[in-house]
Structure formats: C-alpha cells, structure tokens
Write an enzyme that holds these catalytic residues in place. Structure first.
Site, PDB file in Angstrom:
ATOM      1  N   ASP A 146     -43.169   7.786   7.146  1.00  0.00           N
ATOM      2  CA  ASP A 146     -43.211   6.995   5.920  1.00  0.00           C
ATOM      3  C   ASP A 146     -42.346   5.742   6.023  1.00  0.00           C
ATOM      4  OD1 ASP A 146     -43.499   6.060   3.371  1.00  0.00           O
ATOM      5  OD2 ASP A 146     -42.748   7.846   2.371  1.00  0.00           O
ATOM      6  N   ASP A 354     -47.140   0.326   3.813  1.00  0.00           N
ATOM      7  CA  ASP A 354     -46.567   1.636   3.504  1.00  0.00           C
ATOM      8  C   ASP A 354     -47.360   2.752   4.174  1.00  0.00           C
ATOM      9  OD1 ASP A 354     -45.213   3.763   2.425  1.00  0.00           O
ATOM     10  OD2 ASP A 354     -46.177   3.632   0.471  1.00  0.00           O
TER      11      ASP A 354
END
Length: 502
Positions: A146, A354
């Site tokens: 992430d 992201d």
C-alpha cells in the site's frame, strides 16, 4: 565466586554455515550465517487459508480519524513482567513471552536494492500482496502492498482482541520488542492523533482509520527485518512497525489472505523511509502489477531496478503534512472527448497514486462525464445489468464474456495529461480498456472507475491497482518525482527469479 555445588551453566550449541558463490556467478559472494540454538519449539507454518471477499474500498492511511463518532477501543498496555495485558482497569489473561531462537546473518556485501515477489489481482481478490521476513528466527508475513499507507503493521498476539484468521500465525512480541513512547518514530506517529503523545507511557500506541471506515489499533514494535539484496546477499535491519491487536470493519475480510499492511508512503515511518534513513537503500519504491488474468508481479525498494530510459516522469507535489504520492493533471480524455474537471477546471486537479486501492476513482464531474460517454453501448449489444453486485456499473453481452479482450473494441483509451495544457509538451498516462474494466463472475463487463466524490477529499483522481497494471511505476523520493513505463511485469531487469511464491 562460584561454589562446587552451583549448577553448571547451560550449554549453547552453535552452527556456522558458509555458503560459497556458484561457480558460474562468483560476483554473488559468500554468505556467512550463524545460528544459536535454544530449546524453544521450532516454528511451524500455519496452513489454514480462507477465501477472500474482494474489497472495492480505498485504503488510505489516516492518522487522525475523520469521523468524530468513531469510537476506537481503549489501548491495551502490555505488561511483560506479569505476562498480562491491561485493558482500562482490568486484566486479560495473556501468554508469557518465550525466548526465541536467534538468527544472525552477516552479508559479505550490502547492496542498494531489494526486491519482493507480488501476488494478487483486482478481481476477485481485490488486493496485491507480498511477504516480509521478521523476527529471530525469521517468520514470513503476507502484507497488502500500500503506497497510500504510512505504517507497516502485522496482526499480533498481545493478546489479540480482534484479529482475522490470516495465512500465518500472529506475530508475538517480547518485552524488548515494544517501542518506548519517547522514540522519535512514536512522536511522528502520534503527532496528529487525537490522544496525543503520552510522556509517562512505557509503550507507543497507534490507531489508524482507513477511508472505508476500517481501523487498526495496536502498539508499535521493533524487530529485525531480513532482506535479500540484489546480489543475493542477506542483511538484517531493525525496523519499527505496528503490532495490531484490534482490527475492525471490512479490513478483516482482506486479512484472510494477508497478515497486515505494508506501508510504502513518503512518511518517515514507512518501510522505505526507515531503510533509507539507515543507509540500506535509496528512498525509491517501485511496483509492477501484471495485467495477466493470473495476476502477480513484483515490487522493489532502492534505485537499481529503475530503467535508465523509456520512463515518463512527473514531479511530486510537495505538500506539508501530506504523505501521499500525488501530482497534478490538467486534462482527462476519453478517446478524443475531454472530460470536465468541474468548477476547478481553470486549475489542475490532484491525482494520487495508490496501490492500496483496488479501483480508480474520478471526482464527481469527470466521473459523470465518463458515464455519460458510455451510455451508447447498447448499440453494440451491451446492456446495463443492475442485478450484478460486482461494481456499480456492469453491462451484459449476448453471451457471457471471458475476458476484456472480447469487448475492448467498444471502449476507448483514457488519457491523463500532466504538467502542461499544451498537448505536444505534456506528459501523458494512457489507460487502455484493460486498465479500467473487469469481467465479473456473471460474465459481465464492469467499469472499474468509481465515483470518488466521497473518497479522500472528494476532488482528487485516485489511480488504483486496476489502472496501474501493465506499468512499472516508480516513486523516487530522492528526486521528488513519479515515473512509469509499459511493462509485462514478469521480472525486472537483472533479476532472474522470484522464488518465494513459486
């Protein structure tokens, strides 16, 4: 002075293994590994697996919960002298920590990059994950990769109040693993938390709320991270990470395949920043997610796997207190049609890269304009199927579809334009139909670009995994720039195999 009646000291057994380089590649060097054996039981890998229900939601790491009504549990206080954990004024039975085996690795040469295999997919799993080796002896933990999260955390037995049954046993901290509250990284984590820093606490607590209202609560720990560097040598680095003993929300679903989150943002506490601060790597993060149906790919930390040519680069926005990887776009096109950027069209719109988000999000105006551009698909035999729960917008064909290739000719490339409004001198990221469509379990084709008006700040474009597949994406924190190039994501240059998942 010891008396004759004193018991003899415990015997220690030591083993030293020297691994010589292969004859055909002496540049790998030798590796010396020293083991100190104790009577602790050997580590066993937990084999239980569960099916993961895919998650459509954005996983941004927000240090301060944005919802004032969200009530997170009281933090636990780990008391290793008594073997118990205090919750408020009551004690909860805990398990005393045991001395673990020690593994010390000495690398003949410390290199400047390390690489990790990646597994996963956008649909149906909804995440891409890798593994890290932590502790002595080293144990594997599968973590959701992430770039939108600051803190790396692992589900842990402190003991655990709310943990999902993941692929590996819970991390079990010892007394020495717990980070004191006066540590600089504790100050960094707690600077924006509503509780603030506790000067008298013996440990450093953290709480994270994600954009889908999931949360993780725990205590910061430190332990050895075992890395294989580019030339095959081994190195151990002491890192700080979260020991999460209370997870809530949809996040628990994704933990069926993973043990936590791998935080790769620009924050000081992220894994890449910690390794860079210790001189192990340059602060560069890269990932390459395969567009193949089988999924997978790789990620790396350090600069050695960044191509020297063929990359498109854009500057990172240097916004104080914002640790996302973001830049600015001046235009979005669907084919030749320019999509509206709303009332802010006279200025650039922010775009966030992201990898913790499965899908891509457009702000309200370009999203509505895109949906309007797709309304005429009925003329080619694609009809809206409102009964498909996979994504908000799905179309049904005359026959069930097997891949995006079956219908890609009916969709157009989406282009994000960065930097300059002049088309000739601007930098562009082209997203083909494979970069925003999925085929659902019903055989429908579904739009993997979602309405982002209520996500993040509501006015940003968020590039998720679906649109970054088929690209090597690099976040160069040393030079404050983001880059990409087309790639099959099978393996990086100068790296022959990714053995752990094979």
């Amino acid at each position: 002075m010891e008396s004759d009646s004193d018991p003899p000291p415990p015997k220690l057994t030591g083993v030293v293994i020297i691994s010589l380089p292969p004859p055909d590649n002496p540049s790998l060097g030798k590796t010396i590994t020293a083991f100190t054996l104790s009577e602790s039981p050997p580590y066993q890998t937990h084999q239980d697996q569960q099916i993961y229900d895919h998650d459509h939601h954005l996983h941004h790491n927000l240090t301060t919960p944005q919802n004032p009504q969200l009530q997170l549990p009281f933090p636990k206080f780990v008391d290793f002298d008594k073997g118990d954990v205090v919750v408020g004024d009551s004690f909860v039975n805990g398990i005393r920590t045991k001395k673990v085996n020690k593994l010390v690795s000495y690398a003949a040469k410390v290199d400047s990059s390390t690489i990790f295999p990646v597994r996963g997919n956008v649909y149906p799993d909804g995440l891409y994950y890798t593994y890290i080796l932590v502790g002595n002896p080293p144990r594997p933990y599968f973590l959701d990769m992430d770039t939108g999260s600051d803190l790396t955390w692992i589900q842990c037995d402190a003991p655990c109040s709310s943990c999902a049954k993941g692929p590996n046993p819970l991390y079990k901290p010892t007394r020495d693993n717990i980070l004191p509250s006066k540590d600089s990284l504790c100050t960094e984590i707690q600077r924006n938390q509503k509780t603030g820093q506790c000067e008298t606490c013996q440990q450093c607590d953290y709480e994270i709320q994600y954009a889908d209202s999931s949360s993780s609560l725990g205590v910061l720990a430190k332990d050895d991270l075992h890395l294989t560097m580019k030339n095959g040598s081994l190195t151990n680095v002491n890192i700080v990470f979260g020991c999460g003993y209370d997870q809530q929300g949809i996040l628990l679903n994704s933990l069926a395949k993973t043990d936590g989150i791998l935080g790769l943002s620009r924050a000081k506490v992220s894994l890449s920043s910690q390794l860079a601060s210790k001189g192990v790597i340059k602060n560069v993060v890269g990932h390459c997610l395969s567009i193949d149906g089988g999924g997978g790919g790789y990620m790396f930390l350090g600069e050695d796997y960044v191509p020297h040519w063929g990359m498109s680069w854009i500057p990172m926005l240097d916004t104080p207190s914002v640790d996302f990887y973001h830049s600015e776009i001046v235009r979005i096109n669907y084919g030749n049609r320019q999509l509206k950027l709303g009332s802010w069209s006279s200025r650039a719109e922010q775009v966030v890269f992201d990898s913790g988000s499965s899908y891509t999000y457009f702000s309200k105006e370009p999203y509505s304009d895109l949906v309007a551009s797709l309304e005429d698909l009925s003329v080619v035999g694609l009809v809206r199927d409102f009964s498909d729960p996979s994504l908000p917008i799905c179309w049904q064909a005359k026959m069930p579809l097997r891949s995006v290739a079956d219908v890609k000719q009916f969709f157009k490339t989406i282009t994000l334009q960065f930097g300059s409004s002049w088309w000739i001198v601007s930098t562009r990221l082209r997203i083909p139909p494979e970069g925003y469509l999925i085929i659902s379990s019903k055989g429908n084709v579904c739009l993997g670009i979602l309405d982002g008006s209520k996500v993040h700040d509501g006015s940003s474009t968020i590039l998720g995994d679906i649109s970054m597949r088929g690209h090597l994406v690099v976040y160069d924190n040393e030079n404050q720039k983001i880059g990409w190039t087309n790639s099959g994501c099978v393996k990086p240059h100068r790296f022959d195999s990714l053995p752990f998942f094979e």
